[in-house]
Motif scaffolding. Structure first.
Motif, mmCIF file in Angstrom:
data_model
loop_
_atom_site.group_PDB
_atom_site.id
_atom_site.type_symbol
_atom_site.label_atom_id
_atom_site.label_comp_id
_atom_site.label_asym_id
_atom_site.label_seq_id
_atom_site.Cartn_x
_atom_site.Cartn_y
_atom_site.Cartn_z
ATOM 1 N N ALA A 93 39.248 29.997 37.360
ATOM 2 C CA ALA A 93 38.656 29.343 36.192
ATOM 3 C C ALA A 93 39.705 28.547 35.434
ATOM 4 N N ALA A 94 39.247 27.542 34.694
ATOM 5 C CA ALA A 94 40.142 26.733 33.864
ATOM 6 C C ALA A 94 39.415 26.368 32.575
ATOM 7 N N GLY A 95 40.166 25.917 31.585
ATOM 8 C CA GLY A 95 39.580 25.439 30.350
ATOM 9 C C GLY A 95 38.718 26.478 29.656
ATOM 10 N N PHE A 96 37.501 26.063 29.259
ATOM 11 C CA PHE A 96 36.604 26.942 28.520
ATOM 12 C C PHE A 96 36.226 28.188 29.322
ATOM 13 N N GLN A 97 36.073 28.041 30.639
ATOM 14 C CA GLN A 97 35.715 29.203 31.466
ATOM 15 C C GLN A 97 36.830 30.249 31.424
ATOM 16 N N ALA A 98 38.066 29.803 31.501
ATOM 17 C CA ALA A 98 39.195 30.732 31.447
ATOM 18 C C ALA A 98 39.236 31.437 30.092
ATOM 19 N N GLU A 99 39.056 30.677 29.032
ATOM 20 C CA GLU A 99 39.082 31.265 27.695
ATOM 21 C C GLU A 99 37.920 32.241 27.501
ATOM 22 N N ASP A 100 36.762 31.927 28.073
ATOM 23 C CA ASP A 100 35.617 32.841 28.002
ATOM 24 C C ASP A 100 35.903 34.142 28.747
ATOM 25 N N ALA A 101 36.601 34.047 29.888
ATOM 26 C CA ALA A 101 36.961 35.247 30.652
ATOM 27 C C ALA A 101 37.854 36.150 29.811
ATOM 28 N N LYS A 102 38.815 35.543 29.141
ATOM 29 C CA LYS A 102 39.728 36.309 28.277
ATOM 30 C C LYS A 102 38.948 36.954 27.136
ATOM 31 N N LYS A 103 38.096 36.190 26.492
ATOM 32 C CA LYS A 103 37.306 36.701 25.362
ATOM 33 C C LYS A 103 36.423 37.861 25.800
ATOM 34 N N GLY A 104 35.809 37.731 26.983
ATOM 35 C CA GLY A 104 34.953 38.799 27.498
ATOM 36 C C GLY A 104 35.718 40.099 27.696
ATOM 37 N N THR A 105 36.932 40.009 28.214
ATOM 38 C CA THR A 105 37.753 41.200 28.416
ATOM 39 C C THR A 105 38.150 41.812 27.082
ATOM 40 N N LEU A 106 38.523 40.973 26.122
ATOM 41 C CA LEU A 106 38.911 41.471 24.799
ATOM 42 C C LEU A 106 37.781 42.273 24.160
ATOM 43 N N GLU A 107 36.561 41.783 24.308
ATOM 44 C CA GLU A 107 35.413 42.440 23.676
ATOM 45 C C GLU A 107 34.970 43.686 24.438
ATOM 46 N N LYS A 108 34.868 43.565 25.743
ATOM 47 C CA LYS A 108 34.303 44.648 26.547
ATOM 48 C C LYS A 108 35.271 45.808 26.776
ATOM 49 N N TYR A 109 36.562 45.516 26.824
ATOM 50 C CA TYR A 109 37.541 46.553 27.184
ATOM 51 C C TYR A 109 38.559 46.807 26.078
ATOM 52 N N LYS A 110 38.154 46.626 24.843
ATOM 53 C CA LYS A 110 39.068 46.826 23.718
ATOM 54 C C LYS A 110 39.731 48.205 23.806
ATOM 55 N N GLY A 111 41.051 48.204 23.704
ATOM 56 C CA GLY A 111 41.816 49.441 23.776
ATOM 57 C C GLY A 111 42.071 49.931 25.183
ATOM 58 N N LYS A 112 41.530 49.227 26.197
ATOM 59 C CA LYS A 112 41.650 49.686 27.583
ATOM 60 C C LYS A 112 42.377 48.694 28.495
ATOM 61 N N TYR A 113 42.524 47.458 28.053
ATOM 62 C CA TYR A 113 43.149 46.466 28.929
ATOM 63 C C TYR A 113 44.671 46.448 28.742
ATOM 64 N N ILE A 114 45.349 45.949 29.771
ATOM 65 C CA ILE A 114 46.803 45.822 29.771
ATOM 66 C C ILE A 114 47.136 44.355 29.534
ATOM 67 N N VAL A 115 48.133 44.108 28.706
ATOM 68 C CA VAL A 115 48.593 42.741 28.477
ATOM 69 C C VAL A 115 49.981 42.603 29.079
ATOM 70 N N VAL A 116 50.162 41.572 29.890
ATOM 71 C CA VAL A 116 51.472 41.205 30.406
ATOM 72 C C VAL A 116 51.824 39.878 29.754
ATOM 73 N N VAL A 117 53.017 39.805 29.154
ATOM 74 C CA VAL A 117 53.435 38.585 28.466
ATOM 75 C C VAL A 117 54.675 38.032 29.140
ATOM 76 N N GLU A 118 54.609 36.752 29.451
ATOM 77 C CA GLU A 118 55.719 36.024 30.057
ATOM 78 C C GLU A 118 56.112 34.916 29.081
ATOM 79 N N GLY A 119 57.344 34.907 28.645
ATOM 80 C CA GLY A 119 57.812 33.872 27.732
ATOM 81 C C GLY A 119 57.891 34.336 26.294
ATOM 82 N N SER A 120 58.707 33.640 25.532
ATOM 83 C CA SER A 120 58.881 33.964 24.110
ATOM 84 C C SER A 120 57.764 33.316 23.292
ATOM 85 N N ILE A 121 57.662 33.761 22.049
ATOM 86 C CA ILE A 121 56.602 33.282 21.167
ATOM 87 C C ILE A 121 57.243 32.487 20.019
#
Length: 200
Positions: A93-121
């Motif tokens: 997925a790309a663009g809006f579809q990719a962002e929707d996939a992320k949003k869906g995981t945030l909502e459905k699996y709150k407190g259960k998903y793993i975040v991997v971060v690459e790069g500084s903020i």
């Protein structure tokens, strides 16, 4: 309902067609067609932990390291062990579809998903030096990090700020732990990180 069941409904695939697929898959794996219901059960009981992989101020070296994993391979990781719900480099997925996939995981699996971060903020000037989908890396890190079971900071940039944080640090680059001090953050530094440490 499993993610697989939701996916099948979304694309109008009937239970009957799904079982036909499982029968064909059993044959391809040299299994008896009688095992098709067990294949279906295994597919539907997808209990792999969901992963959101974020890339900020980075060179994608840690992703390249991941793609070269061999014990297990990246294919085995993605298919057998983890559900990579969001990774800009390797997801279809790309663009809006990719962002929707992320949003869906945030909502459905709150407190259960793993975040991997690459790069500084980057934090200077409201974080304008790294934006994705109109949001700053800082805002994304806070939003995604809050609901995570835990966070893995891969590479020196994510773990300690890395090269982007070197003097004079014009973007105000910070490490994941500096942004999310109250969360469990596992640092796997290196440039790039040793993929065996991550897969382990």
């Amino acid at each position: 309902m499993s993610r697989v069941t939701d996916f099948l409904k979304e694309y109008g695939i009937s239970r009957r067609d799904f079982l036909k697929y499982c029968t064909a898959l059993s044959g391809m794996l040299a299994l008896s067609p009688a095992l098709a219901p067990r294949v279906a059960e295994a597919i539907e009981s997808d209990n792999r932990p969901p992963v959101i992989w974020l890339e900020f101020q980075d060179c994608a070296g840690d992703t390249e390291s991941l793609l070269r994993a061999d014990r297990p391979t990246v294919a085995e990781l993605v298919l057998d062990h983890l559900s990579i719900d969001y990774h800009e480099t390797i997801m279809a997925a790309a663009g809006f579809q990719a962002e929707d996939a992320k949003k869906g995981t945030l909502e459905k699996y709150k407190g259960k998903y793993i975040v991997v971060v690459e790069g500084s903020i980057p934090v200077n000037d409201g974080g304008v030096y790294c934006t994705i989908g109109g949001k700053s890396a800082l805002d994304i890190m806070k939003e995604v990090g809050e609901g995570a079971a835990f966070i893995i900071a891969v590479g020196t940039c994510a773990a300690y700020g890395g090269l982007p944080a070197a003097y004079p640090n014009p973007t105000g680059a910070k490490s994941v732990k500096e942004i999310m001090p109250h969360k469990t953050v596992i640092n796997l530094p290196g440039c790039p990180m040793n993929v065996d440490n991550l897969t382990g």
